[in-house]
Design a protein around this motif. Structure first.
Motif, PDB file in Angstrom:
ATOM      1  N   ASP A  35       0.852  -1.201   0.000  1.00 22.48           N
ATOM      2  CA  ASP A  35       0.000   0.000   0.000  1.00 22.48           C
ATOM      3  C   ASP A  35       0.884   1.246   0.000  1.00 22.48           C
ATOM      4  N   PRO A  36       1.616   1.469  -1.085  1.00 24.18           N
ATOM      5  CA  PRO A  36       2.615   2.551  -1.095  1.00 24.18           C
ATOM      6  C   PRO A  36       2.038   3.950  -0.924  1.00 24.18           C
ATOM      7  N   ASN A  37       0.766   4.129  -1.270  1.00 20.57           N
ATOM      8  CA  ASN A  37       0.152   5.461  -1.176  1.00 20.57           C
ATOM      9  C   ASN A  37      -0.795   5.601   0.013  1.00 20.57           C
ATOM     10  N   ASP A  38      -0.742   4.619   0.920  1.00 18.56           N
ATOM     11  CA  ASP A  38      -1.561   4.671   2.139  1.00 18.56           C
ATOM     12  C   ASP A  38      -3.048   4.806   1.808  1.00 18.56           C
ATOM     13  N   ASN A  39      -3.505   3.973   0.858  1.00 21.93           N
ATOM     14  CA  ASN A  39      -4.897   4.053   0.398  1.00 21.93           C
ATOM     15  C   ASN A  39      -5.877   3.244   1.241  1.00 21.93           C
ATOM     16  N   TRP A  40      -5.373   2.325   2.072  1.00 20.89           N
ATOM     17  CA  TRP A  40      -6.285   1.418   2.760  1.00 20.89           C
ATOM     18  C   TRP A  40      -7.287   2.157   3.646  1.00 20.89           C
TER      19      TRP A  40
END
Length: 239
Positions: A35-40
C-alpha cells in the motif's frame, strides 16, 4: 562450488538482516510494497471471491467495503440461492433471493443472521486488508524479526498478537526478504497444540492502488491437511 558459496552468503545476509531489522520496520517495508500510497484507510472497493473446497463445491461471494462510510455488503451465491448481508453503519439488512422475509427455520439452516454478517465483515476486512490491518489499535507487534524456511523458501517472519479485548490468536506473517511481499500467514489458537491454519498466498491483484494477494490456499497446521482455496477473481473501485 562457486554457486554454493553464493547461496551460503545470501543466507548469512538474510539472517544478519533479520537480526538488524525490527518488527515495526519490517511492517513498514511490507506496507510500502502493498500500500505505497496509504490508500487502505480510505478504501472503497468491490471484490469477487470464489472459494473451492473438496467437500463443499464452489461458492461465489461479492464483497463491497467502504471504510470511510463504515459500509459492508456480502452477496453469496451457492447452489440455487443468493444471500445478501448488508451493514450500513451497523444497521443490518438481510435478504434471501432478494427478499427480506426469511423464516426462522431457513435462517438457521443457511446461517443467515446479523451476527454472522458482522463476523464476515471482520473476516474479509481483516484478511483482505493485510498487512495494513496490522497497524490497527490493539495489535501487538513482536519487536524481534525471525528468519524461517517455509516450504523450501527463506522468509522474514513477523509475529503479531492482540490485546485481550481484541483477540487471542497468535499470528505469523511471512515476507519475501527482497521485495517484502506477504506470501504466507499462519495463526494458532494454542501454539503448543499446533492447532490453527496456514495460508499460502500467490499472485497479486491491484485494487485502489493496493496490491492484494489473489490466491489463498488454506491448510491445517497439523499434518498439512488441505482445506480450501479462495481466488480473488476481480476487484474494482466503488463509485
Amino acid at each position: 562450488m562457486r554457486y554454493f558459496f553464493l547461496f551460503l552468503a545470501l543466507q548469512v545476509n538474510i539472517l544478519a538482516f533479520a537480526q538488524e531489522i525490527s518488527g515495526k520496520q519490517l511492517l513498514e517495508k511490507a506496507l510500502a510494497f502493498h500500500d505505497p500510497n496509504d490508500n487502505w484507510k480510505s478504501f472503497k472497493g468491490e471484490m469477487l471471491i470464489e472459494m473451492e473446497s473438496p467437500n463443499n463445491g464452489t461458492r461465489s461471494t461479492t464483497i463491497q467495503i467502504d471504510l470511510p462510510s463504515n459500509y459492508f455488503k456480502s452477496t453469496v451465491k451457492k447452489d440455487n440461492y443468493t444471500i445478501e448481508s448488508e451493514l450500513n453503519n451497523e444497521e443490518c439488512t438481510l435478504k434471501l433471493d432478494g427478499s427480506t422475509t426469511i423464516s426462522a427455520k431457513v435462517k438457521d439452516s443457511l446461517k443467515i443472521s446479523c451476527d454472522r454478517a458482522k463476523m464476515m465483515k471482520n473476516y474479509y476486512t481483516y484478511l483482505y486488508g493485510l498487512p495494513m490491518k496490522l497497524k490497527d489499535p490493539g495489535t501487538i507487534i513482536d519487536p524481534k524479526v525471525q528468519k524461517k524456511t517455509f516450504k523450501g523458501k527463506e522468509y522474514l517472519v513477523l509475529k503479531a498478537g492482540y490485546e485481550k479485548e481484541v483477540g487471542s490468536d497468535t499470528w505469523y506473517f511471512y515476507f519475501d526478504p527482497k521485495t517484502y511481499a506477504m506470501e504466507v500467514y499462519q495463526f494458532f489458537h494454542d501454539e503448543s497444540k499446533n492447532d490453527g491454519e496456514y495460508i499460502l498466498l500467490s499472485e497479486m491483484i491491484t485494487v485502489n492502488g493496493i496490491k492484494i494477494p489473489k490466491v489463498r490456499a488454506w491448510y491445517y497446521n497439523k499434518e498439512d491437511v488441505y482445506l480450501a482455496t479462495d481466488k480473488l477473481v476481480k476487484g474494482k473501485i466503488l463509485d
